[in-house]
Design a protein around this motif. Structure first.
Motif, PDB file in Angstrom:
ATOM      1  N   GLY A  50      56.787   8.178   2.101  1.00 38.55           N
ATOM      2  CA  GLY A  50      55.519   8.316   2.780  1.00 38.55           C
ATOM      3  C   GLY A  50      54.611   7.179   2.340  1.00 38.55           C
ATOM      4  N   MET A  51      53.756   6.714   3.240  1.00 38.03           N
ATOM      5  CA  MET A  51      52.893   5.579   2.931  1.00 38.03           C
ATOM      6  C   MET A  51      51.441   5.964   3.137  1.00 38.03           C
ATOM      7  SD  MET A  51      54.940   3.205   1.991  1.00 38.03           S
ATOM      8  CE  MET A  51      53.791   1.827   1.957  1.00 38.03           C
ATOM      9  N   GLY A  52      50.587   5.365   2.330  1.00 35.30           N
ATOM     10  CA  GLY A  52      49.174   5.655   2.445  1.00 35.30           C
ATOM     11  C   GLY A  52      48.319   4.418   2.258  1.00 35.30           C
ATOM     12  N   TRP A  53      47.108   4.527   2.752  1.00 35.95           N
ATOM     13  CA  TRP A  53      46.075   3.528   2.490  1.00 35.95           C
ATOM     14  C   TRP A  53      44.930   4.203   1.751  1.00 35.95           C
ATOM     15  CZ3 TRP A  53      46.420  -1.631   3.209  1.00 35.95           C
ATOM     16  CH2 TRP A  53      47.394  -2.115   4.093  1.00 35.95           C
ATOM     17  N   PHE A  54      44.433   3.517   0.751  1.00 33.70           N
ATOM     18  CA  PHE A  54      43.278   3.968  -0.011  1.00 33.70           C
ATOM     19  C   PHE A  54      42.292   2.811  -0.076  1.00 33.70           C
ATOM     20  CE2 PHE A  54      44.926   7.932  -1.854  1.00 33.70           C
ATOM     21  CZ  PHE A  54      46.257   7.807  -1.531  1.00 33.70           C
ATOM     22  N   ARG A  55      41.058   3.108  -0.434  1.00 33.85           N
ATOM     23  CA  ARG A  55      40.076   2.032  -0.576  1.00 33.85           C
ATOM     24  C   ARG A  55      39.152   2.313  -1.744  1.00 33.85           C
ATOM     25  NH1 ARG A  55      36.460   2.897   4.962  1.00 33.85           N
ATOM     26  NH2 ARG A  55      35.371   4.810   4.320  1.00 33.85           N
ATOM     27  N   ARG A  81      38.372   5.090  -6.182  1.00 33.37           N
ATOM     28  CA  ARG A  81      39.298   4.859  -5.083  1.00 33.37           C
ATOM     29  C   ARG A  81      39.469   6.153  -4.298  1.00 33.37           C
ATOM     30  NH1 ARG A  81      44.590   1.897  -6.876  1.00 33.37           N
ATOM     31  NH2 ARG A  81      44.867   3.857  -8.024  1.00 33.37           N
ATOM     32  N   VAL A  82      39.420   6.048  -2.969  1.00 36.95           N
ATOM     33  CA  VAL A  82      39.515   7.238  -2.126  1.00 36.95           C
ATOM     34  C   VAL A  82      40.576   7.048  -1.048  1.00 36.95           C
ATOM     35  CG1 VAL A  82      37.130   7.930  -2.522  1.00 36.95           C
ATOM     36  CG2 VAL A  82      37.668   6.459  -0.578  1.00 36.95           C
ATOM     37  N   TYR A  83      41.084   8.155  -0.612  1.00 34.88           N
ATOM     38  CA  TYR A  83      42.104   8.194   0.417  1.00 34.88           C
ATOM     39  C   TYR A  83      41.532   7.787   1.771  1.00 34.88           C
ATOM     40  CZ  TYR A  83      44.367  10.823   4.181  1.00 34.88           C
ATOM     41  OH  TYR A  83      44.896  11.214   5.374  1.00 34.88           O
ATOM     42  N   VAL A  84      42.320   7.049   2.561  1.00 37.65           N
ATOM     43  CA  VAL A  84      41.916   6.657   3.902  1.00 37.65           C
ATOM     44  C   VAL A  84      42.847   7.269   4.952  1.00 37.65           C
ATOM     45  CG1 VAL A  84      41.632   4.721   5.487  1.00 37.65           C
ATOM     46  CG2 VAL A  84      40.910   4.489   3.103  1.00 37.65           C
ATOM     47  N   ALA A  85      44.159   7.074   4.769  1.00 34.47           N
ATOM     48  CA  ALA A  85      45.116   7.554   5.766  1.00 34.47           C
ATOM     49  C   ALA A  85      46.508   7.612   5.153  1.00 34.47           C
ATOM     50  CB  ALA A  85      45.129   6.645   6.990  1.00 34.47           C
ATOM     51  N   ALA A  86      47.365   8.428   5.764  1.00 33.73           N
ATOM     52  CA  ALA A  86      48.749   8.550   5.309  1.00 33.73           C
ATOM     53  C   ALA A  86      49.657   8.725   6.517  1.00 33.73           C
ATOM     54  CB  ALA A  86      48.921   9.717   4.347  1.00 33.73           C
ATOM     55  N   VAL A  87      50.897   8.275   6.368  1.00 34.62           N
ATOM     56  CA  VAL A  87      51.890   8.414   7.432  1.00 34.62           C
ATOM     57  C   VAL A  87      53.206   8.863   6.807  1.00 34.62           C
ATOM     58  CG1 VAL A  87      52.577   5.963   7.326  1.00 34.62           C
ATOM     59  CG2 VAL A  87      52.916   7.259   9.446  1.00 34.62           C
ATOM     60  N   SER A  88      53.902   9.722   7.526  1.00 34.09           N
ATOM     61  CA  SER A  88      55.165  10.253   7.014  1.00 34.09           C
ATOM     62  C   SER A  88      56.258   9.182   7.050  1.00 34.09           C
ATOM     63  CB  SER A  88      55.603  11.458   7.848  1.00 34.09           C
ATOM     64  OG  SER A  88      55.870  11.044   9.183  1.00 34.09           O
ATOM     65  N   TRP A  89      57.377   9.488   6.427  1.00 39.03           N
ATOM     66  CA  TRP A  89      58.456   8.509   6.323  1.00 39.03           C
ATOM     67  C   TRP A  89      58.946   8.047   7.677  1.00 39.03           C
ATOM     68  CZ3 TRP A  89      63.222   9.404   8.437  1.00 39.03           C
ATOM     69  CH2 TRP A  89      63.498  10.726   8.822  1.00 39.03           C
ATOM     70  N   SER A  90      58.931   8.940   8.655  1.00 39.04           N
ATOM     71  CA  SER A  90      59.442   8.599   9.985  1.00 39.04           C
ATOM     72  C   SER A  90      58.379   7.974  10.872  1.00 39.04           C
ATOM     73  CB  SER A  90      59.988   9.852  10.655  1.00 39.04           C
ATOM     74  OG  SER A  90      58.935  10.765  10.902  1.00 39.04           O
ATOM     75  N   GLY A  91      57.129   8.160  10.484  1.00 36.07           N
ATOM     76  CA  GLY A  91      56.034   7.714  11.333  1.00 36.07           C
ATOM     77  C   GLY A  91      55.590   8.739  12.350  1.00 36.07           C
ATOM     78  N   ARG A 142      38.476   5.959  14.362  1.00 37.90           N
ATOM     79  CA  ARG A 142      38.232   4.514  14.263  1.00 37.90           C
ATOM     80  C   ARG A 142      39.441   3.779  13.676  1.00 37.90           C
ATOM     81  NH1 ARG A 142      34.467   2.615  10.912  1.00 37.90           N
ATOM     82  NH2 ARG A 142      34.632   4.353   9.429  1.00 37.90           N
ATOM     83  N   PHE A 143      40.105   4.384  12.717  1.00 39.71           N
ATOM     84  CA  PHE A 143      41.254   3.771  12.047  1.00 39.71           C
ATOM     85  C   PHE A 143      42.526   4.482  12.481  1.00 39.71           C
ATOM     86  CE2 PHE A 143      38.998   2.220   7.892  1.00 39.71           C
ATOM     87  CZ  PHE A 143      38.015   1.626   8.653  1.00 39.71           C
ATOM     88  N   THR A 144      43.618   3.718  12.517  1.00 39.85           N
ATOM     89  CA  THR A 144      44.925   4.295  12.836  1.00 39.85           C
ATOM     90  C   THR A 144      45.987   3.712  11.920  1.00 39.85           C
ATOM     91  OG1 THR A 144      44.306   4.519  15.169  1.00 39.85           O
ATOM     92  CG2 THR A 144      46.646   4.683  14.623  1.00 39.85           C
ATOM     93  N   ILE A 145      46.689   4.588  11.240  1.00 37.26           N
ATOM     94  CA  ILE A 145      47.813   4.154  10.409  1.00 37.26           C
ATOM     95  C   ILE A 145      49.098   4.246  11.220  1.00 37.26           C
ATOM     96  CG2 ILE A 145      48.225   6.455   9.448  1.00 37.26           C
ATOM     97  CD1 ILE A 145      48.933   5.078   6.773  1.00 37.26           C
ATOM     98  N   SER A 146      49.977   3.284  11.009  1.00 35.63           N
ATOM     99  CA  SER A 146      51.282   3.299  11.667  1.00 35.63           C
ATOM    100  C   SER A 146      52.273   2.554  10.792  1.00 35.63           C
ATOM    101  CB  SER A 146      51.199   2.659  13.058  1.00 35.63           C
ATOM    102  OG  SER A 146      50.833   1.285  12.955  1.00 35.63           O
ATOM    103  N   ARG A 147      53.540   2.659  11.140  1.00 32.43           N
ATOM    104  CA  ARG A 147      54.554   1.958  10.371  1.00 32.43           C
ATOM    105  C   ARG A 147      55.681   1.494  11.272  1.00 32.43           C
ATOM    106  NH1 ARG A 147      56.511   5.882   5.907  1.00 32.43           N
ATOM    107  NH2 ARG A 147      58.000   4.205   5.454  1.00 32.43           N
ATOM    108  N   ASP A 148      56.353   0.447  10.813  1.00 35.56           N
ATOM    109  CA  ASP A 148      57.534  -0.066  11.494  1.00 35.56           C
ATOM    110  C   ASP A 148      58.625  -0.166  10.438  1.00 35.56           C
ATOM    111  OD1 ASP A 148      59.534  -1.550  12.716  1.00 35.56           O
ATOM    112  OD2 ASP A 148      58.150  -2.843  13.778  1.00 35.56           O
ATOM    113  N   ASN A 149      59.514   0.800  10.418  1.00 35.21           N
ATOM    114  CA  ASN A 149      60.542   0.826   9.380  1.00 35.21           C
ATOM    115  C   ASN A 149      61.537  -0.323   9.512  1.00 35.21           C
ATOM    116  OD1 ASN A 149      59.415   3.038   8.111  1.00 35.21           O
ATOM    117  ND2 ASN A 149      60.766   4.524   9.107  1.00 35.21           N
ATOM    118  N   ALA A 150      61.701  -0.826  10.705  1.00 40.37           N
ATOM    119  CA  ALA A 150      62.597  -1.967  10.892  1.00 40.37           C
ATOM    120  C   ALA A 150      62.043  -3.222  10.218  1.00 40.37           C
ATOM    121  CB  ALA A 150      62.821  -2.228  12.367  1.00 40.37           C
TER     122      ALA A 150
END
Length: 121
Positions: free
Chosen positions: A32-37, A44-54, A66-74
């Motif tokens: 799982g991946m996250g962004w903090f700031r 430091r505070v949490y911003v967003a998280a995405v699961s392993w699959s996206g 306003r913000f969107t987290i995404s991932r590209d496993n490839a």
């Protein structure tokens, strides 16, 4: 897992930025991946998280819509698209990897070096 964040910069209020976080290693898709700031003088505070699959993600109330987290496993990369930026979004942004899908920083095992985002009014 080694993480390298990029894409920060100086932008005017109302503008947009897209942060990227490139991960090394072949196990990126199992994390799982996250962004903090962290703003100056603040924790430091949490911003967003995405699961392993996206397939699943969530965002802090302060950035929702306003913000969107995404991932590209490839590409072993996680993104944070930031729109309608506000001066209060100014902070160092960190990406992180966890064996959980979590908003808790303590659940994250690996951290990138951070990238500065500055929003001018």
């Amino acid at each position: 897992v080694q993480l390298q964040a990029s894409g920060g910069g100086l932008v005017q209020a109302g503008g947009s930025l897209r942060l990227s976080c490139a991960a090394s290693g072949r196990t990126f898709s199992s994390y799982g991946m996250g962004w903090f700031r962290q703003a100056p003088g603040k924790e430091r505070v949490y911003v967003a998280a995405v699961s392993w699959s996206g397939d699943h993600s969530y965002h802090a109330d302060s950035v929702k819509g306003r913000f969107t987290i995404s991932r590209d496993n490839a590409k072993n990369t996680v993104y944070l698209q930031m729109n309608s930026l506000k001066p209060e979004d100014t902070a160092v942004y960190y990406c992180a990897a966890s064996q959980k899908f979590s908003s808790w920083s303590d659940d994250y095992d690996f951290w990138g070096q951070g990238t500065q985002v500055t929003v001018s009014s």
